[in-house]
Design a protein around this motif. Structure first.
Motif, mmCIF file in Angstrom:
data_model
loop_
_atom_site.group_PDB
_atom_site.id
_atom_site.type_symbol
_atom_site.label_atom_id
_atom_site.label_comp_id
_atom_site.label_asym_id
_atom_site.label_seq_id
_atom_site.Cartn_x
_atom_site.Cartn_y
_atom_site.Cartn_z
ATOM 1 N N ALA A 40 -24.742 63.923 30.425
ATOM 2 C CA ALA A 40 -24.950 62.477 30.375
ATOM 3 C C ALA A 40 -24.763 61.897 31.763
ATOM 4 C CB ALA A 40 -23.982 61.817 29.398
ATOM 5 N N LEU A 41 -25.495 60.821 32.035
ATOM 6 C CA LEU A 41 -25.381 60.096 33.294
ATOM 7 C C LEU A 41 -25.289 58.616 32.958
ATOM 8 C CD1 LEU A 41 -25.449 60.088 36.398
ATOM 9 C CD2 LEU A 41 -27.960 60.058 36.260
ATOM 10 N N ILE A 42 -24.261 57.957 33.494
ATOM 11 C CA ILE A 42 -24.007 56.541 33.198
ATOM 12 C C ILE A 42 -24.265 55.729 34.460
ATOM 13 C CG2 ILE A 42 -22.347 54.869 32.340
ATOM 14 C CD1 ILE A 42 -20.827 57.185 31.032
ATOM 15 N N ILE A 43 -25.132 54.705 34.328
ATOM 16 C CA ILE A 43 -25.578 53.929 35.481
ATOM 17 C C ILE A 43 -25.365 52.441 35.217
ATOM 18 C CG2 ILE A 43 -27.493 53.522 37.068
ATOM 19 C CD1 ILE A 43 -28.913 55.956 35.761
ATOM 20 N N PRO A 44 -24.705 51.714 36.114
ATOM 21 C CA PRO A 44 -24.627 50.258 35.966
ATOM 22 C C PRO A 44 -26.011 49.633 36.071
ATOM 23 C CG PRO A 44 -23.049 51.066 37.611
ATOM 24 C CD PRO A 44 -23.988 52.191 37.308
ATOM 25 N N VAL A 45 -26.236 48.581 35.313
ATOM 26 C CA VAL A 45 -27.534 47.900 35.297
ATOM 27 C C VAL A 45 -27.336 46.413 35.567
ATOM 28 C CG1 VAL A 45 -29.560 47.292 33.924
ATOM 29 C CG2 VAL A 45 -28.537 49.562 33.684
ATOM 30 N N GLY A 46 -28.026 45.921 36.601
ATOM 31 C CA GLY A 46 -28.115 44.494 36.841
ATOM 32 C C GLY A 46 -29.563 44.091 36.621
ATOM 33 N N GLY A 77 -31.884 46.259 37.417
ATOM 34 C CA GLY A 77 -32.525 47.527 37.101
ATOM 35 C C GLY A 77 -32.976 48.328 38.298
ATOM 36 N N GLY A 78 -32.750 47.819 39.507
ATOM 37 C CA GLY A 78 -33.160 48.551 40.691
ATOM 38 C C GLY A 78 -32.441 49.881 40.846
ATOM 39 N N LEU A 79 -31.140 49.890 40.638
ATOM 40 C CA LEU A 79 -30.368 51.130 40.724
ATOM 41 C C LEU A 79 -30.763 52.085 39.610
ATOM 42 C CD1 LEU A 79 -28.031 52.918 41.748
ATOM 43 C CD2 LEU A 79 -26.479 51.529 40.345
ATOM 44 N N ALA A 80 -30.771 51.593 38.394
ATOM 45 C CA ALA A 80 -31.038 52.454 37.240
ATOM 46 C C ALA A 80 -32.450 53.018 37.263
ATOM 47 C CB ALA A 80 -30.802 51.684 35.944
ATOM 48 N N SER A 81 -33.416 52.250 37.764
ATOM 49 C CA SER A 81 -34.797 52.726 37.726
ATOM 50 C C SER A 81 -34.970 54.001 38.530
ATOM 51 C CB SER A 81 -35.758 51.635 38.224
ATOM 52 O OG SER A 81 -35.508 51.295 39.575
ATOM 53 N N GLY A 82 -34.492 54.039 39.752
ATOM 54 C CA GLY A 82 -34.676 55.212 40.591
ATOM 55 C C GLY A 82 -33.831 56.391 40.181
ATOM 56 N N VAL A 83 -32.562 56.131 39.842
ATOM 57 C CA VAL A 83 -31.666 57.222 39.463
ATOM 58 C C VAL A 83 -32.124 57.852 38.150
ATOM 59 C CG1 VAL A 83 -29.307 57.830 38.824
ATOM 60 C CG2 VAL A 83 -29.703 56.237 40.704
ATOM 61 N N ALA A 84 -32.462 57.031 37.163
ATOM 62 C CA ALA A 84 -32.897 57.553 35.867
ATOM 63 C C ALA A 84 -34.220 58.291 35.986
ATOM 64 C CB ALA A 84 -33.014 56.415 34.857
ATOM 65 N N LEU A 104 -30.728 58.392 45.800
ATOM 66 C CA LEU A 104 -29.389 58.566 45.221
ATOM 67 C C LEU A 104 -29.453 59.506 44.020
ATOM 68 C CD1 LEU A 104 -26.966 55.573 44.563
ATOM 69 C CD2 LEU A 104 -26.966 57.612 43.168
ATOM 70 N N GLY A 105 -30.498 59.356 43.209
ATOM 71 C CA GLY A 105 -30.680 60.244 42.070
ATOM 72 C C GLY A 105 -30.805 61.694 42.488
ATOM 73 N N LEU A 106 -31.574 61.955 43.551
ATOM 74 C CA LEU A 106 -31.676 63.319 44.068
ATOM 75 C C LEU A 106 -30.311 63.860 44.460
ATOM 76 C CD1 LEU A 106 -34.804 63.352 46.415
ATOM 77 C CD2 LEU A 106 -34.518 64.602 44.273
ATOM 78 N N GLU A 107 -29.537 63.037 45.136
ATOM 79 C CA GLU A 107 -28.231 63.496 45.598
ATOM 80 C C GLU A 107 -27.328 63.900 44.441
ATOM 81 O OE1 GLU A 107 -26.224 60.884 48.297
ATOM 82 O OE2 GLU A 107 -27.942 60.749 49.648
ATOM 83 N N ILE A 108 -27.205 63.046 43.437
ATOM 84 C CA ILE A 108 -26.268 63.389 42.364
ATOM 85 C C ILE A 108 -26.757 64.600 41.579
ATOM 86 C CG2 ILE A 108 -27.204 61.742 40.666
ATOM 87 C CD1 ILE A 108 -24.254 61.387 39.709
#
Length: 329
Positions: free
Chosen positions: A179-185, A187-194, A166-170
């Motif tokens: 700036a890039l804003i990522i929801p965090v639960g 941390g699975g989403l934020a870890s890869g995108v960041a 997903l990070g590659l895509e954006i």
């Protein structure tokens, strides 16, 4: 955590190829409208990564697919299990069906009936297992008794590798971002995108956003090690794991510049804004980034070019309407 366990950009590109036939390359859309301009000013550019259009309704499909693709034939034959309040169970159910693997998923008793039905619609056996700790215990017993592989909801190499796609895509779709804003639960989403954003856009500042009532990552950052919450209380249940875990915590800590929290009322207001102006009916977790931008980050990011991950929307019409009605009351 060893350095060779952290996905590289080449690893992420390989993962894109591996799951390409099973996911959507979701669009990035520039948000332009009167309501947003009134809040941020006319010079602020906002790019929404619309991952709510992903198969199974959220970003979770990416990591679930990679987790199952990593299994050998014997492991596939024994099937998989998972724990979730909703999105991860749906994603694992979808991924298992797509790859011809049996799934038995454990869902919390608080799970929305529409999410339970969605998981079953993909052919999974759904077991309702009580609260979060009880569900994890039940899943562990399923692994022990049936030999199924546990597909973790937010921690581990395949989870981060999935969200790195997903990070590659954006990064490729949105162009340079301030700036890039990522929801965090968890941390699975934020870890890869960041992780990807910091390599491909090193000048981009990465913000993580948690609900006030589920701030395990913020507490973990402050303590310098993963922390567990005694209680989770937020409408953004997709961002409500009661703990952080070492793998995702370590990558998030290395790549997120700033963590902040938003209230449930701010999330409801952001849901309404996304519905009124963008015509997007999102679940609360997917509105967290917008809540941060039009709230605590408004002045800091004025006039900047900003990306926001809209992470998913497995929400039924009644629940969505009820949440917006609560905002108006």
């Amino acid at each position: 955590m060893q350095l060779d366990q952290i996905p590289s950009i080449d690893d992420a590109r390989g993962a894109v190829a591996a799951i390409a036939g099973f996911i959507n390359q979701t669009p990035v859309h520039r948000w332009q409208g009167r309501m947003l301009a009134e809040r941020l000013g006319p010079d602020t550019q906002v790019m929404l990564k619309l991952e709510l259009f992903q198969r199974a309704g959220s970003f979770k499909a990416r990591g679930a697919l990679l987790g199952i693709l990593a299994l050998d034939d014997a492991e596939r034959g024994r099937g998989v299990t998972a724990v979730s309040a909703g999105n991860h169970a749906i994603a694992v159910s979808y991924a298992a069906q797509a790859l011809g693997v049996d799934a038995k998923v454990v869902m919390q008793s608080s799970a929305n009936p529409a999410r339970v039905a969605a998981a079953r619609a993909y052919g999974a056996e759904v077991i309702i297992g009580g609260d979060g700790p009880a569900c994890f215990a039940l899943a562990e017993s399923i692994v022990a008794l049936e030999g199924r592989t546990f597909i973790h909801p937010f921690d581990g190499h395949n989870v981060t590798l999935g969200t790195a796609t997903l990070g590659l895509e954006i990064c490729e779709q949105a162009g340079p971002l301030d700036a890039l804003i990522i929801p965090v639960g968890g941390g699975g989403l934020a870890s890869g995108v960041a992780l990807v954003a910091k390599q491909l856009m090193p000048d981009c500042k990465v913000y993580g956003v948690e609900p006030e009532g589920a701030d395990s990552m913020s507490r973990s950052f402050a303590a310098g090690e993963p922390q567990r919450l005694d209680k989770v209380q937020t409408i953004a249940d997709s961002l409500g794991p009661p703990m952080a875990l070492p793998y995702s915590f370590g990558i998030c800590r290395a790549n997120i510049d700033h963590l902040l929290t938003v209230s449930d009322d701010a999330i409801r207001s952001a849901m309404r804004l996304l519905f009124d102006e963008m015509k997007l009916a999102v679940e609360p977790a997917a509105a967290a980034g917008t809540a941060a931008l039009v709230g605590p980050l408004r002045d800091e990011l004025a006039g900047k070019r900003i990306g926001i991950i809209v992470c998913g929307t497995n929400i039924d019409p009644k629940t969505h309407a009820d949440l917006l009605r609560e905002k108006d009351s």
